[in-house]
Write a protein that holds these residues in place. Structure first.
Motif, mmCIF file in Angstrom:
data_model
loop_
_atom_site.group_PDB
_atom_site.id
_atom_site.type_symbol
_atom_site.label_atom_id
_atom_site.label_comp_id
_atom_site.label_asym_id
_atom_site.label_seq_id
_atom_site.Cartn_x
_atom_site.Cartn_y
_atom_site.Cartn_z
ATOM 1 N N TRP A 89 0.808 -1.166 0.004
ATOM 2 C CA TRP A 89 0.163 0.054 0.082
ATOM 3 C C TRP A 89 0.799 0.918 -0.121
ATOM 4 C CZ3 TRP A 89 -1.455 2.819 4.555
ATOM 5 C CH2 TRP A 89 -2.445 4.217 4.497
ATOM 6 N N ILE A 90 1.920 1.377 0.832
ATOM 7 C CA ILE A 90 2.778 2.603 0.698
ATOM 8 C C ILE A 90 3.293 2.680 -0.327
ATOM 9 C CG2 ILE A 90 4.884 3.345 1.857
ATOM 10 C CD1 ILE A 90 4.024 1.967 4.761
ATOM 11 N N HIS A 91 4.080 1.621 -1.179
ATOM 12 C CA HIS A 91 4.635 1.749 -2.258
ATOM 13 C C HIS A 91 3.776 2.373 -3.317
ATOM 14 C CE1 HIS A 91 7.267 0.724 -5.611
ATOM 15 N NE2 HIS A 91 6.442 0.136 -5.995
ATOM 16 N N LEU A 92 2.523 1.776 -3.487
ATOM 17 C CA LEU A 92 1.675 1.918 -4.570
ATOM 18 C C LEU A 92 1.010 3.488 -4.320
ATOM 19 C CD1 LEU A 92 -0.025 -1.474 -5.697
ATOM 20 C CD2 LEU A 92 1.891 -0.342 -6.516
ATOM 21 N N ASP A 93 0.681 3.666 -3.064
ATOM 22 C CA ASP A 93 0.586 5.033 -2.705
ATOM 23 C C ASP A 93 1.069 6.240 -3.173
ATOM 24 O OD1 ASP A 93 -2.132 6.408 -1.218
ATOM 25 O OD2 ASP A 93 -0.293 7.260 -0.342
ATOM 26 N N ASN A 94 2.517 6.262 -2.883
ATOM 27 C CA ASN A 94 3.445 6.885 -3.332
ATOM 28 C C ASN A 94 3.600 6.958 -5.007
ATOM 29 O OD1 ASN A 94 5.102 8.496 -0.899
ATOM 30 N ND2 ASN A 94 4.566 6.494 -0.218
ATOM 31 N N LEU A 95 3.431 5.925 -5.346
ATOM 32 C CA LEU A 95 3.560 5.738 -6.955
ATOM 33 C C LEU A 95 2.462 6.562 -7.510
ATOM 34 C CD1 LEU A 95 4.976 4.655 -9.367
ATOM 35 C CD2 LEU A 95 3.686 2.494 -9.186
ATOM 36 N N ILE A 133 -4.049 0.803 10.837
ATOM 37 C CA ILE A 133 -3.402 1.471 9.694
ATOM 38 C C ILE A 133 -3.769 2.889 9.823
ATOM 39 C CG2 ILE A 133 -3.679 1.596 7.191
ATOM 40 C CD1 ILE A 133 -3.759 -1.376 6.918
ATOM 41 N N ARG A 134 -5.027 3.287 9.973
ATOM 42 C CA ARG A 134 -5.107 4.817 9.925
ATOM 43 C C ARG A 134 -4.524 5.434 11.003
ATOM 44 N NH1 ARG A 134 -9.130 8.265 11.850
ATOM 45 N NH2 ARG A 134 -9.574 10.037 10.344
ATOM 46 N N GLU A 135 -4.481 4.775 12.121
ATOM 47 C CA GLU A 135 -3.912 5.499 13.176
ATOM 48 C C GLU A 135 -2.444 5.656 13.368
ATOM 49 O OE1 GLU A 135 -5.082 3.291 16.577
ATOM 50 O OE2 GLU A 135 -7.103 4.236 17.129
ATOM 51 N N ARG A 136 -1.997 4.604 12.401
ATOM 52 C CA ARG A 136 -0.433 4.778 12.315
ATOM 53 C C ARG A 136 0.021 5.686 11.422
ATOM 54 N NH1 ARG A 136 3.190 -0.534 9.951
ATOM 55 N NH2 ARG A 136 5.156 0.652 9.650
ATOM 56 N N PHE A 137 -0.563 5.776 10.310
ATOM 57 C CA PHE A 137 -0.117 6.584 9.216
ATOM 58 C C PHE A 137 -0.806 7.985 8.926
ATOM 59 C CE2 PHE A 137 0.771 2.240 7.619
ATOM 60 C CZ PHE A 137 2.067 2.395 7.576
ATOM 61 N N ILE A 138 -2.032 8.189 9.429
ATOM 62 C CA ILE A 138 -2.622 9.472 9.536
ATOM 63 C C ILE A 138 -1.595 10.739 10.142
ATOM 64 C CG2 ILE A 138 -3.879 9.517 11.539
ATOM 65 C CD1 ILE A 138 -6.171 11.006 9.832
ATOM 66 N N GLY A 139 -1.485 11.863 9.457
ATOM 67 C CA GLY A 139 -0.395 12.612 9.675
ATOM 68 C C GLY A 139 1.163 12.203 9.809
ATOM 69 N N SER A 140 1.393 11.015 9.030
ATOM 70 C CA SER A 140 2.857 10.659 9.266
ATOM 71 C C SER A 140 3.803 11.162 7.973
ATOM 72 C CB SER A 140 2.841 9.237 9.246
ATOM 73 O OG SER A 140 2.436 8.710 7.920
ATOM 74 N N GLY A 141 2.993 11.563 6.854
ATOM 75 C CA GLY A 141 3.685 12.105 5.919
ATOM 76 C C GLY A 141 4.203 10.996 4.905
ATOM 77 N N LEU A 142 3.962 9.631 4.971
ATOM 78 C CA LEU A 142 4.571 8.511 4.793
ATOM 79 C C LEU A 142 3.413 8.234 3.384
ATOM 80 C CD1 LEU A 142 5.764 6.208 7.679
ATOM 81 C CD2 LEU A 142 7.151 8.007 5.942
ATOM 82 N N TYR A 144 -0.373 9.173 1.180
ATOM 83 C CA TYR A 144 -1.323 10.298 0.798
ATOM 84 C C TYR A 144 -2.896 9.723 0.733
ATOM 85 C CZ TYR A 144 3.001 12.258 -0.850
ATOM 86 O OH TYR A 144 4.442 12.749 -0.730
ATOM 87 N N PHE A 145 -3.097 8.668 0.894
ATOM 88 C CA PHE A 145 -4.270 7.994 1.075
ATOM 89 C C PHE A 145 -5.057 7.960 -0.266
ATOM 90 C CE2 PHE A 145 -3.081 9.201 5.512
ATOM 91 C CZ PHE A 145 -3.471 7.927 6.034
ATOM 92 N N HIS A 146 -4.556 7.805 -1.426
ATOM 93 C CA HIS A 146 -5.165 7.974 -2.682
ATOM 94 C C HIS A 146 -6.176 6.855 -2.774
ATOM 95 C CE1 HIS A 146 -3.130 11.099 -4.450
ATOM 96 N NE2 HIS A 146 -1.809 10.579 -4.385
ATOM 97 N N HIS A 147 -7.443 7.275 -3.271
ATOM 98 C CA HIS A 147 -8.627 6.482 -3.054
ATOM 99 C C HIS A 147 -8.544 5.177 -3.851
ATOM 100 C CE1 HIS A 147 -12.885 5.595 -4.466
ATOM 101 N NE2 HIS A 147 -12.995 5.907 -3.141
ATOM 102 N N ALA A 148 -7.964 5.176 -4.934
ATOM 103 C CA ALA A 148 -7.879 3.772 -5.523
ATOM 104 C C ALA A 148 -7.072 2.871 -4.705
ATOM 105 C CB ALA A 148 -7.117 3.831 -7.059
ATOM 106 N N CYS A 149 -5.917 3.456 -4.117
ATOM 107 C CA CYS A 149 -5.213 2.291 -3.370
ATOM 108 C C CYS A 149 -5.992 1.963 -2.112
ATOM 109 C CB CYS A 149 -3.833 3.048 -3.046
ATOM 110 S SG CYS A 149 -2.692 3.536 -4.288
ATOM 111 N N VAL A 150 -6.544 2.908 -1.374
ATOM 112 C CA VAL A 150 -7.426 2.639 -0.213
ATOM 113 C C VAL A 150 -8.469 1.710 -0.488
ATOM 114 C CG1 VAL A 150 -8.894 3.421 1.812
ATOM 115 C CG2 VAL A 150 -6.853 4.789 1.037
ATOM 116 N N PHE A 151 -9.320 1.938 -1.708
ATOM 117 C CA PHE A 151 -10.314 1.003 -2.232
ATOM 118 C C PHE A 151 -9.908 -0.227 -2.350
ATOM 119 C CE2 PHE A 151 -13.491 -0.765 -5.196
ATOM 120 C CZ PHE A 151 -14.493 -0.532 -4.405
ATOM 121 N N GLY A 152 -8.589 -0.757 -2.904
ATOM 122 C CA GLY A 152 -8.057 -1.749 -3.248
ATOM 123 C C GLY A 152 -7.759 -2.505 -1.785
ATOM 124 N N LEU A 153 -7.241 -1.857 -0.999
ATOM 125 C CA LEU A 153 -6.792 -2.198 0.449
ATOM 126 C C LEU A 153 -7.788 -2.797 1.182
ATOM 127 C CD1 LEU A 153 -4.442 -2.562 2.575
ATOM 128 C CD2 LEU A 153 -5.273 -0.375 3.510
#
Length: 242
Positions: A89-95, A133-142, A144-153
């Motif tokens: 998820w992190i890799h594809l969200d950044n991609l 996942i949400r608590e760990r990454f929200i506000g982390s800057g790691l 971007y929470f893109h919709h397609a990636c979150v939807f797949g996850l």
């Protein structure tokens, strides 16, 4: 991250086909507050640019939007639905963040994805990983929470099969564009429903054409739509965020 809970839940829900259908319907229901209706997918900008002048122009516009959705976003939905883990998820969200050159579309995608994860973590509480996942990454800057990636996850963790997840993503896009068209008074609700029925066969063809592709194959089929949507921020008055 331990995926044993996810795996057992996904297996259980797959075995219970009726329960899985209820979950699928809920994820697609307009009552789920994921923010999709705040976006017109460039339709508002297209209307003010006179690219869409009449109700007859709406059908080809929606088909082009769906084709762009299939070619660009379905590879991300597919890959994360198949491998719903944080590393992927992190890799594809950044991609995807780097792939989206349109600032309006990029912000809309991040806004919708963040809203979807917030709602999914609250509603589907059986999957503790969504909240973690949400608590760990929200506000982390790691990410971007893109919709397609979150939807797949989310669909992967909920046990959706790949075809249903990808078809659902295209359906949501079609639903939201038609909703935007009614609120912009381009068509009425009955005409929009009839148009949705007409477009269904084209939408299915788009899904079949772009289904199960790797992220390396992600592309845009209609760059003009990207340009039009990018002009949304320059509109003097606007009803939608994108």
């Amino acid at each position: 991250m331990n995926h044993s809970v996810n795996k057992s839940y996904a297996d259980a829900i797959r075995d219970n086909k009726s329960l899985l259908q209820w979950t699928q319907w809920q994820l697609l229901d307009s009552i789920l507050p994921t923010g999709g209706f705040a976006h017109s997918y460039g339709l508002e900008s297209a209307m003010q640019s006179n690219l869409i002048k009449r109700p007859e122009d709406l059908k080809p516009f929606i088909i082009q939007v769906l084709d762009n959705t299939g070619s660009l976003f379905l590879p991300f939905v597919h890959t994360l639905n198949k491998s719903p883990d944080t590393e992927t998820w992190i890799h594809l969200d950044n991609l995807l963040e780097a792939t989206l050159t349109n600032e309006i579309a990029r912000k809309a995608s991040a806004s919708q994805g963040s809203a979807l994860l917030r709602v999914a973590a609250s509603v589907f509480h059986e999957i503790a990983e969504l909240k973690l996942i949400r608590e760990r990454f929200i506000g982390s800057g790691l990410v971007y929470f893109h919709h397609a990636c979150v939807f797949g996850l989310v669909t992967g963790l909920l046990g959706f099969d790949g075809k249903t997840a990808q078809r659902s993503y295209v359906y949501l896009t079609m639903r939201d564009v038609l909703s935007a068209a009614t609120r912009l008074n381009l068509v009425g609700p009955i005409a929009a429903s009839g148009l949705q029925h007409e477009i269904a066969s084209a939408a299915e063809g788009i899904v079949e054409r772009w289904m199960d592709r790797a992220v390396e194959d992600a592309c845009q089929t209609n760059p003009l739509l990207d340009t039009v949507q990018g002009c949304h921020g320059y509109l003097f008055s606007r009803l939608f965020c994108s």
